[in-house]
Design an enzyme around this catalytic site. Sequence first.
Site, PDB file in Angstrom:
ATOM      1  N   ASP A  54       3.978  -4.598   3.658  1.00  0.00           N
ATOM      2  CA  ASP A  54       5.410  -4.876   3.639  1.00  0.00           C
ATOM      3  C   ASP A  54       5.706  -6.279   4.161  1.00  0.00           C
ATOM      4  O   ASP A  54       6.629  -6.957   3.685  1.00  0.00           O
ATOM      5  CB  ASP A  54       6.204  -3.817   4.420  1.00  0.00           C
ATOM      6  CG  ASP A  54       5.685  -3.579   5.829  1.00  0.00           C
ATOM      7  OD1 ASP A  54       4.677  -4.187   6.229  1.00  0.00           O
ATOM      8  OD2 ASP A  54       6.304  -2.763   6.548  1.00  0.00           O
ATOM      9  N   HIS A 102       0.838  -1.201   0.000  1.00  0.00           N
ATOM     10  CA  HIS A 102       0.000   0.000   0.000  1.00  0.00           C
ATOM     11  C   HIS A 102       0.877   1.257   0.000  1.00  0.00           C
ATOM     12  O   HIS A 102       2.062   1.216   0.336  1.00  0.00           O
ATOM     13  CB  HIS A 102      -0.911   0.019   1.223  1.00  0.00           C
ATOM     14  CG  HIS A 102      -0.142   0.000   2.512  1.00  0.00           C
ATOM     15  ND1 HIS A 102       0.484   1.111   3.035  1.00  0.00           N
ATOM     16  CD2 HIS A 102       0.126  -1.013   3.369  1.00  0.00           C
ATOM     17  CE1 HIS A 102       1.101   0.794   4.149  1.00  0.00           C
ATOM     18  NE2 HIS A 102       0.903  -0.493   4.381  1.00  0.00           N
TER      19      HIS A 102
END
Length: 413
Positions: free
Chosen positions: A312, A40
């Site tokens: 991540d 994101h």
Amino acid sequence: MKKTFLAAGVAASLLMTTGAQAQTTPEGYQLQQVLIMSRHNLRAPLANNGSVLEQSTPQKWPEWDVPGGQLTTKGGVLEVYMGHYVREWLAEQGMVTSGECPAPETVYAYANSLQRTVATAQFFITGAFPGCDVPVHHQEKMGTMDPTFNPVITDNSPSFSQTATTAMDKERQQMQLAESYKLLEQLTDYKDSPSCKEKQTCSLTDGKDSFSAKYQEEPGVSGPLKVGNSLVDAFTLQYYEGFPMDQVAWGEIKTDQQWRVLSRLKNGYQDSLFTSPEVARNVAAPLVKYIDKALVKEADKTPKITLLVGHDSNIASLLTALDFKPYELHDQYERTPIGGKIVFQRWHDSQRNSDLMKIEYLYQSSEQIRNADKLTLQAPPQRVTLELTGCPVDANGFCPMDKFTAVMDEAVK
């Protein structure tokens, strides 16, 4: 599965129209399929007021215009720019036609069901296919983790939990973080923090980390590594968002070297939790299976262009689970940058009648993010070729598809 559409006009004014600039591709190579695994884009810090941030300093934190963890307006702008660049690149390769909407069956967007991931996918699609009704697929219930993107431990045996926590601790022990903690204590005035005055926790350098690997929970850590990650994450996001430099870490970060020292904590946190082979293979299994299905098992039934948007932790664990070789991202402090994308590309070599795989890390440099630089073929984001241990690449970054297939077969066992 819910479909979300973004209004065609949103962020349209952000787009730039530029001529295509040829990218060097070997003669006779044709791009046939792309799968983009994206983190994101820019969000507000996850640690809200009253949390570890306020406990760690007597200083006042700057206010954000969105709740903690949500995509910021600038994060949307950055993702529109990235989508626009990818559209130009795909058009250059003949995968899409400029000025036309793609056929419905050729593009598939799928995001984890949190605000920041769904919004990132929406903005990317707006940048890549403005005015086109390309839905973003996600779970119906927002705010819950989709199993494909949920990096939780799925082995409930005590022996695995022990193996995993030992592996995480081993990763941590290989890191030299004393200099980073010392700098962080100075920046935050840690000795005058509520944590020191009220809880008698006055040193990050001397603290001990405790790792956990509980069934159906994300790998976790308590101790200075978690505190350090939260603080450095907040500073990094302030810098990216464009806060005045006297508000970024209260103006105390003045050199590139200081950023590098601090970033060891954020990268170390992620590496400890998600990049030991034991943990990575377990938590990344659903995502690996999805990618294997899309690129190998059912590639002939899969849309030409697939966008996945997660976190991540997804990218870090995926890179280890597939055994990528170590990589270096220039002009970035993060190992898995905000908005960064692992781009899997299936190519066909018509001269040899063979398929090949090329994998790149597509990301924006720290400065491109802070400056909100528009991205085009003439002013591109950063691209770094990645290499799988089991699929050595040639001088142009390509590896044979059969070797990539073997890697995926091994990973989904």
